[in-house]
Scaffold this motif. Structure first.
Motif, mmCIF file in Angstrom:
data_model
loop_
_atom_site.group_PDB
_atom_site.id
_atom_site.type_symbol
_atom_site.label_atom_id
_atom_site.label_comp_id
_atom_site.label_asym_id
_atom_site.label_seq_id
_atom_site.Cartn_x
_atom_site.Cartn_y
_atom_site.Cartn_z
ATOM 1 N N LYS A 214 8.202 -5.954 -10.637
ATOM 2 C CA LYS A 214 7.714 -7.521 -10.856
ATOM 3 C C LYS A 214 7.445 -8.225 -9.220
ATOM 4 O O LYS A 214 6.712 -9.181 -9.178
ATOM 5 N N GLU A 215 8.309 -7.586 -8.248
ATOM 6 C CA GLU A 215 8.124 -8.042 -7.031
ATOM 7 C C GLU A 215 6.962 -7.784 -5.977
ATOM 8 O O GLU A 215 6.568 -8.231 -4.872
ATOM 9 N N LEU A 216 6.190 -6.737 -6.692
ATOM 10 C CA LEU A 216 5.335 -5.885 -5.915
ATOM 11 C C LEU A 216 3.910 -6.038 -6.619
ATOM 12 O O LEU A 216 3.769 -6.200 -7.704
ATOM 13 N N ASP A 217 2.934 -6.121 -5.499
ATOM 14 C CA ASP A 217 1.511 -6.120 -5.830
ATOM 15 C C ASP A 217 0.905 -4.846 -5.231
ATOM 16 O O ASP A 217 0.555 -5.097 -4.245
ATOM 17 N N VAL A 218 0.676 -3.835 -6.000
ATOM 18 C CA VAL A 218 0.245 -2.556 -5.147
ATOM 19 C C VAL A 218 -1.256 -2.873 -5.175
ATOM 20 O O VAL A 218 -1.900 -2.748 -6.068
ATOM 21 N N LYS A 219 -1.798 -2.692 -3.898
ATOM 22 C CA LYS A 219 -3.112 -3.057 -3.544
ATOM 23 C C LYS A 219 -4.046 -1.740 -3.742
ATOM 24 O O LYS A 219 -5.201 -1.656 -3.987
ATOM 25 N N MET A 220 -3.285 -0.584 -3.380
ATOM 26 C CA MET A 220 -3.985 0.682 -3.322
ATOM 27 C C MET A 220 -2.957 1.926 -3.225
ATOM 28 O O MET A 220 -1.802 1.619 -2.797
ATOM 29 N N ILE A 221 -3.378 3.043 -3.715
ATOM 30 C CA ILE A 221 -2.643 4.121 -3.471
ATOM 31 C C ILE A 221 -3.521 4.914 -2.801
ATOM 32 O O ILE A 221 -4.792 5.272 -2.994
ATOM 33 N N VAL A 222 -3.030 5.836 -1.550
ATOM 34 C CA VAL A 222 -3.879 6.604 -0.795
ATOM 35 C C VAL A 222 -3.157 8.010 -0.952
ATOM 36 O O VAL A 222 -2.295 8.279 -0.141
ATOM 37 N N PRO A 223 -3.647 8.887 -1.919
ATOM 38 C CA PRO A 223 -2.898 10.246 -1.948
ATOM 39 C C PRO A 223 -3.556 11.095 -0.699
ATOM 40 O O PRO A 223 -4.581 10.714 0.017
ATOM 41 N N THR A 224 -2.632 11.850 -0.136
ATOM 42 C CA THR A 224 -2.877 12.660 1.157
ATOM 43 C C THR A 224 -2.315 13.932 0.861
ATOM 44 O O THR A 224 -1.806 14.236 -0.128
ATOM 45 N N ILE B 176 0.747 -1.388 -0.056
ATOM 46 C CA ILE B 176 -0.076 0.085 0.052
ATOM 47 C C ILE B 176 0.854 1.338 -0.024
ATOM 48 O O ILE B 176 1.923 1.374 0.648
ATOM 49 N N ILE B 177 0.583 2.051 -0.912
ATOM 50 C CA ILE B 177 1.366 3.599 -0.964
ATOM 51 C C ILE B 177 0.572 4.586 -0.158
ATOM 52 O O ILE B 177 -0.633 4.911 -0.883
ATOM 53 N N SER B 178 1.230 5.341 0.469
ATOM 54 C CA SER B 178 0.698 6.650 1.055
ATOM 55 C C SER B 178 1.593 7.619 0.260
ATOM 56 O O SER B 178 2.774 7.784 0.789
ATOM 57 N N THR B 179 0.926 8.796 -0.355
ATOM 58 C CA THR B 179 2.018 9.528 -1.113
ATOM 59 C C THR B 179 1.172 10.979 -1.409
ATOM 60 O O THR B 179 -0.166 11.075 -1.130
ATOM 61 N N ASP B 180 1.849 11.906 -1.469
ATOM 62 C CA ASP B 180 1.504 13.340 -1.677
ATOM 63 C C ASP B 180 2.087 13.995 -3.287
ATOM 64 O O ASP B 180 2.875 14.923 -2.790
ATOM 65 N N PRO B 181 1.908 13.241 -4.194
ATOM 66 C CA PRO B 181 2.783 13.548 -5.351
ATOM 67 C C PRO B 181 2.371 15.082 -5.895
ATOM 68 O O PRO B 181 1.102 15.650 -5.845
ATOM 69 N N GLY B 182 3.621 15.933 -6.120
ATOM 70 C CA GLY B 182 4.798 15.660 -5.784
ATOM 71 C C GLY B 182 5.598 14.929 -6.941
ATOM 72 O O GLY B 182 5.223 14.074 -7.201
ATOM 73 N N ILE B 183 6.828 15.565 -7.637
ATOM 74 C CA ILE B 183 7.476 15.228 -8.531
ATOM 75 C C ILE B 183 8.293 13.685 -8.026
ATOM 76 O O ILE B 183 7.967 12.786 -8.851
#
Length: 307
Positions: A27-37, A7-14
């Protein structure tokens, strides 16, 4: 190969854009959701930036709307660095909101983590507000989390205040909750991002990586270091690097406390490497050339996966 749930919590941002791009095609990751904050810029922009990136990358990972302000203090902003919308330098095609998954971020994350048979890794590349809310509202979730990997904090001087790094300074109370969660925490501090730079020649190699490389090149080229250094410093992707390319880093255990009361040091990350009671592993050095090679290869992989 079993992929790691992420799960990624992020504030994009470059630099968040680069970190997400690498993660979505690893290939190693299964991103389940992205949570922008909220974070670098206001939530309305970080949310739209996340949706726009997914449209550009042709990915369909669910997006859950995160926090719009810190737990206690007023929000800060880095729009002077990243531009008003957070991603100056490149115009994404505007996406609709079809990828948004309804519900409070803490609840949606809790449900996804608890129903996954494997433990989930949390990647925090913005203020840690949503992870703090998750841990406080649902303490049972801790047993199902593998680790937390953070880009944030500083060993020495900061980039927001004299002693504070931006992501931690954005919500110090939330950071303190995460560091005292009892979970394994790995940290890519400010100093590692300063050292994990890309030279102009390496930036040209990124530009040559198709449309994905051209997108990142355009945004990173819009960053101008105050000291005039032509090299581009890489911050948030170092946290992904700790997860996917740990051989690039030197890690050292420390006890981390976040200063919550100091008049001049509020938001400082106090990293005690001499303590016997440790709660985090800190990247204290990075093999710059090896990291740059991994970064460029990851962008090539994203370009291939996007097609």
């Amino acid at each position: 190969m079993t992929k790691k749930p992420l799960i990624i919590s992020t504030d994009p941002g470059i630099d968040d854009i680069a970190a997400m791009t690498i993660s979505l095609f690893a290939k190693e990751l299964d991103v389940k959701m992205i949570v922008p904050t909220w974070g670098n810029v206001a939530l309305e922009y970080t949310l739209q930036n996340t949706l726009n990136l997914e449209k550009f990358l042709h990915t369909e990972v669910p997006v859950v709307v995160g926090a719009n302000q810190p737990l206690v203090r007023p929000a800060i902003s880095a729009d002077s660095v990243h531009g008003k919308t957070g991603i100056a330098g490149f115009e994404f095609p505007e996406a609709d909101q079809s990828l948004i998954k309804p519900g409070l971020a803490a609840t949606v994350m809790h449900d996804a983590i608890m129903t996954n048979p494997e433990k989930t890794t949390l990647l925090g590349i913005g203020p840690l507000t949503d992870y703090a809310l998750l841990f406080k509202q649902y303490p049972d979730v801790l047993e199902k989390i593998e680790q937390v990997i953070i880009m944030g904090g500083n060993i020495g001087h900061g980039n927001h205040g004299p002693f504070s790094e931006y992501n931690i300074a954005g919500d110090p109370e939330a950071a303190q909750i995460v560091f005292h969660s009892g979970l394994p925490v790995k940290v890519a501090p400010l100093e590692v991002g300063n050292k994990a730079h890309l030279t102009p020649e390496q930036m040209q190699a990124i530009k040559a990586c198709g449309e994905v490389g051209a997108m990142l090149y355009a945004m990173f080229s819009n960053i101008h270091e105050p000291d005039g250094d032509p090299r581009i410093k890489i911050y948030d992707p170092t946290a992904v690097g700790i997860l996917l390319a740990p051989e690039c880093f030197v890690m050292k255990k420390a006890n981390v406390e976040i200063e919550l009361a100091g008049r001049y040091t509020y938001g400082a990350s106090v990293m005690d490497f001499l303590s016997d009671d440790t709660n985090a592993e800190i990247a204290v050095d990075v093999k710059t050339d090896k990291f740059a090679a991994w970064f460029i290869q990851s962008i090539k992989q994203a370009e291939q996966g996007r097609k």
